[in-house]
Structures are given as C-alpha cells and as structure tokens.
Design a protein around this motif. Structure first.
Motif, PDB file in Angstrom:
ATOM      1  N   ARG A  59       0.813  -1.221   0.000  1.00  0.00           N
ATOM      2  CA  ARG A  59       0.000   0.000   0.000  1.00  0.00           C
ATOM      3  C   ARG A  59       0.848   1.273   0.000  1.00  0.00           C
ATOM      4  O   ARG A  59       0.317   2.363   0.182  1.00  0.00           O
ATOM      5  CB  ARG A  59      -0.921  -0.004   1.222  1.00  0.00           C
ATOM      6  N   ASN A  60       2.136   1.162  -0.200  1.00  0.00           N
ATOM      7  CA  ASN A  60       3.029   2.312  -0.167  1.00  0.00           C
ATOM      8  C   ASN A  60       2.671   3.310  -1.274  1.00  0.00           C
ATOM      9  O   ASN A  60       2.776   3.000  -2.463  1.00  0.00           O
ATOM     10  CB  ASN A  60       4.484   1.827  -0.334  1.00  0.00           C
ATOM     11  N   ARG A  61       2.260   4.507  -0.892  1.00  0.00           N
ATOM     12  CA  ARG A  61       1.820   5.500  -1.877  1.00  0.00           C
ATOM     13  C   ARG A  61       2.990   6.113  -2.634  1.00  0.00           C
ATOM     14  O   ARG A  61       2.836   6.539  -3.780  1.00  0.00           O
ATOM     15  CB  ARG A  61       1.031   6.607  -1.172  1.00  0.00           C
ATOM     16  N   GLN A  62       4.155   6.196  -1.986  1.00  0.00           N
ATOM     17  CA  GLN A  62       5.313   6.818  -2.634  1.00  0.00           C
ATOM     18  C   GLN A  62       5.941   5.907  -3.689  1.00  0.00           C
ATOM     19  O   GLN A  62       6.554   6.390  -4.639  1.00  0.00           O
ATOM     20  CB  GLN A  62       6.371   7.187  -1.583  1.00  0.00           C
ATOM     21  N   ALA A  63       5.776   4.604  -3.514  1.00  0.00           N
ATOM     22  CA  ALA A  63       6.351   3.654  -4.467  1.00  0.00           C
ATOM     23  C   ALA A  63       5.363   2.515  -4.693  1.00  0.00           C
ATOM     24  O   ALA A  63       5.543   1.404  -4.199  1.00  0.00           O
ATOM     25  CB  ALA A  63       7.685   3.129  -3.942  1.00  0.00           C
TER      26      ALA A  63
END
Length: 429
Positions: A287-291
């Motif tokens: 769920r990492n929004r940056q990657a």
C-alpha cells in the motif's frame, strides 16, 4: 543528489524453466506467476524501475511467454513523449550463428546485445524477474557513480546461518568486492567472506550481529564493460561466472540494502511470501503511496460478500463470497467464487481469468470456484480451479511431494490444485 537514469536500460531476466516453482510454471513463465491477489511477479521489478524514474526495460525469457507477453502489452503502455517501453525479448533463431535457446542468464543478455547498441545507453541495470522487494535504483546508481566502479552489485546483510543458501561476498573497507563464494557450507569458507558487523553499522545499517553480505542478484554495469565481459568469454550465468570474472579485472562496488527482500524461487517461498502480505503489519507494504506496485488495470465490480468472517486476508476485486464462510490468513485472487459454508485457512487462491455466469453448468460440470461445504487449508489453488461441493483439502498426513500430472499435487508439503483443474464433489485429501 538525485541520479538521472535517462542513460540506463533495464534488463529483467525472466528465468529458465522455473522447475522449483512447478506446477505453477507448468503453463506460464516464472515472472507471470500471480502474486498478492492481483499482481504478477514481473510487476515488482518493473514497478521499482518506474518508481526510480527508469521507464525503458527489456524482459528476457524463452519458456511459455505468451501470458507474460500479454500482461506486459496490456499493462505497460507509455505515452509517445516519454520514450518509455517495456518489451519482451524471447529466445529466437535468426540468420546469425548461435542465436537460439538461451543457455543461461549471461547467454540471454549476450544474444540480445544488438538491442544495447544505441549511443544513449551508458549503463545497464540487470534485474531478476522473481524477487519481491522495493528499491530506488537511483540510490544504487549514486553508489555506482561516486565509487567510480565498472560494476555495482546490491548486497544485503544476513546471518551466517542463512549464508549457506546464498552467494556471499568478501568486501574491503571501501566497499569494493574482493571475493565471492556461492553458498558457503564450511567454517573455512565462511571465514573468507565474513564481515565485521561494525563495518555494516558504520554505514548506517544496523547489523544486529549479521556478519555476511549476500548478493541480491541485482547489478549495474557500465555498458562497455558488460559487453566486453560477455563477448570475450562464453560464460552462461551472471551470478556464478560473469560477476566473479568481473572481480578479476574491474572495480566492483557493493551497494548496501536493508529492506525486505525475498527470492520467490520455490513453492514454499512463494506460499509464505504471499501469506506474509495478508497480515496486519506485512514485511512488504503493497500500500506504499510513494512507491506503488503497478499492474494491469481491470474493470471489475466490487467484491460482494454474504455472512462472512474474514481475518488477516487479502481479497481482490470481482469476488463473490457466500454465507457462513470463514477466511483466515489467506490471499483471495480476482473473480474468486466461494459458496456457502466454506472454510479457507492459510491458502493462496489465485482466482479466475473470467467471471462465470451463475447457475447450473452445462453437462453438470463443476462451476469455477469453491463449492458449498468445502474446507481448504494450507493450499494453493491456481487460476480457474473448479472445486466441487463438500471437498476437503488438508495435508494432514504431512506429505512432502506427490503427483506429477495429477490435478492435485504436493510440493514442499503444500497441496496445489493446478490451473484449470477440477476436483469433484466429496473429494477428501
């Protein structure tokens, strides 16, 4: 300083026959194996490239590449102005001598050097198509450029107990790789490659007593150096031959990495990595929004559930789940249909390629999905499986390996229902 990867091409190695992942690789290439309910293994290295500002990559494969090719074509389409592409280079025969089946990872790259002759390519990033990790390759390129190395390899600290299953590097105080031992087994071999944990600590990575540096199989080469190494030898494998050869004549630098990294090379590793993603605090955050992890966009309806109890699980889109269903610590893939009174525990269910119309099947066939009253524990269900009613699949006898051409096989102690297989009503394992 943020490194620019505009003069870098990524080569993603699709692997060989994938025998250790059989039967999941019976009818598909290893990078095309589904992962985490809605992705495929190939999405991991490509997403890492895109998130690092690198949008030009070739995927090298030769075995059962049709579904992989379709996935790449439907997923990674770049606009005309970016110049980006992700293309598959399958083994093929041409008029040139020696252009046939790939004999190994290095041989695969050697037979595709023609695609690297563009003047803009200065660096080549070599990646594996069957690993789960998140890395910003700009940081690795920074290590490569600042060290003045001809090649850079990603290394991860490991305990000596884990070293016997990995390639372990000997590194000097400046981070230059001096030696390499593949899967050291004896104390004498370990002594040659052991690192001082304080050296690792001094570089901003807590060693926690880890005193070995394992190769992650990720490389950056200056293009000219790599081309020369490949053309001047007949080496077939990067990790076992080309990399050790490079140490003799060129500066090879290590780039330290300490995030989550898993080689999805066996059924057990695949199974455990999937289930680890279903927990409340997974070691790898999808769920990492940056990657983010990218995959094929699908236009599916939301999952609909009846009276269902779900704990610690991933549920993809397009599923239909009945009443009195219990799902624990499992991964439920796209378009999965689950009947009433079903128990699913510690399972990886890959789902289906198509949504099947509800209702009676022609000729009394078992519908796609998991039928009423069934219990599935510790099992992998490949795509489009038809599990009848009142089926029980539980490896209570602890069978390690069983079956070759059967619809239900066991590998590494894990029952696997192969793709498109049917398990009739009332079957009990």
């Amino acid at each position: 300083m943020i490194m620019d990867l505009s003069n870098t091409i990524a080569l993603i190695l699709g692997g060989g026959r994938g025998t250790r992942l059989f039967p999941l690789t019976k009818i598909r290439a290893k990078p095309a194996v589904p992962l985490a309910a809605k992705y495929r293994l190939i999405d991991i290295p490509i997403s890492n490239c895109i998130n690092s500002g690198l949008n030009r990559a070739y995927v090298l494969t030769q075995f059962l590449s049709e579904s992989l090719h379709r996935h790449l074509r439907q997923t990674y389409t770049f606009d005309h102005f970016s110049g980006g592409f992700v293309e598959l280079l399958a083994a093929q025969q041409t008029v040139d001598e020696g252009t046939d089946w790939y004999q190994g990872t290095a041989d695969a790259v050697r037979k595709n050097l023609v695609h690297l002759e563009e003047d803009w390519i200065k660096h080549v990033l070599i990646l594996s198509g069957d690993q789960l990790y998140r890395m910003d390759f700009r940081e690795m390129m920074k290590t490569h450029i600042e060290s003045g190395a001809a090649a850079t390899i990603a290394g991860i600290p490991v305990n000596r107990e884990d070293a016997s299953a990995l390639g372990i590097m000997q590194v000097d105080d400046d981070g230059r790789v001096q030696g390499f031992i593949e899967k050291p087994k004896t104390e004498e071999e370990l002594a040659k490659v052991r690192m001082d944990p304080a050296w690792i600590d001094a570089r901003g990575i807590p060693s926690h007593g880890r005193d070995c540096l394992a190769s992650m199989g990720l490389y950056i080469f200056n293009k000219d150096v790599m081309v020369d190494l490949l053309r001047s030898t007949d080496h077939e494998d990067f990790g076992k031959e080309v990399f050790p050869e490079a140490l003799k004549s060129h500066k090879v630098q290590v780039h330290l990495f300490d995030g989550y990294w898993e080689d999805i090379g066996t059924i057990r590793a695949f199974y455990e990595a999937n289930l680890s993603l279903a927990g409340k605090n997974p070691p790898f955050d999808i769920r990492n929004r940056q990657a983010p992890i990218y995959s094929r966009p699908r236009f599916l309806p939301p999952t609909i559930m009846g009276d269902t109890k779900i704990t610690g699980s991933l549920i993809a889109d397009g599923c239909r789940i009945g009443d009195n269903v219990t799902i624990e610590n499992s991964v439920i893939g796209l378009r999965t249909v689950i009947g009433d009174n079903v128990t699913i525990k510690d399972c990886v269910v890959m789902g289906a390629d198509h949504i099947e119309d509800a209702g009676p099947q022609a000729n009394g066939a078992v519908p796609t999905g998991i039928g009423d009253g069934s219990t599935i524990v510790g099992t992998i269900l490949d795509k489009n499986c038809r599990i009848g009613q009142n089926v029980k699949i539980v490896n209570e006898k602890g069978i390690e390996n069983q079956g070759e051409d059967e619809p239900l096989q066991v590998r590494d102690g894990i029952p696997i229902v192969i793709k498109n297989a049917t398990i009739e009503d009332g079957f009990v394992m």
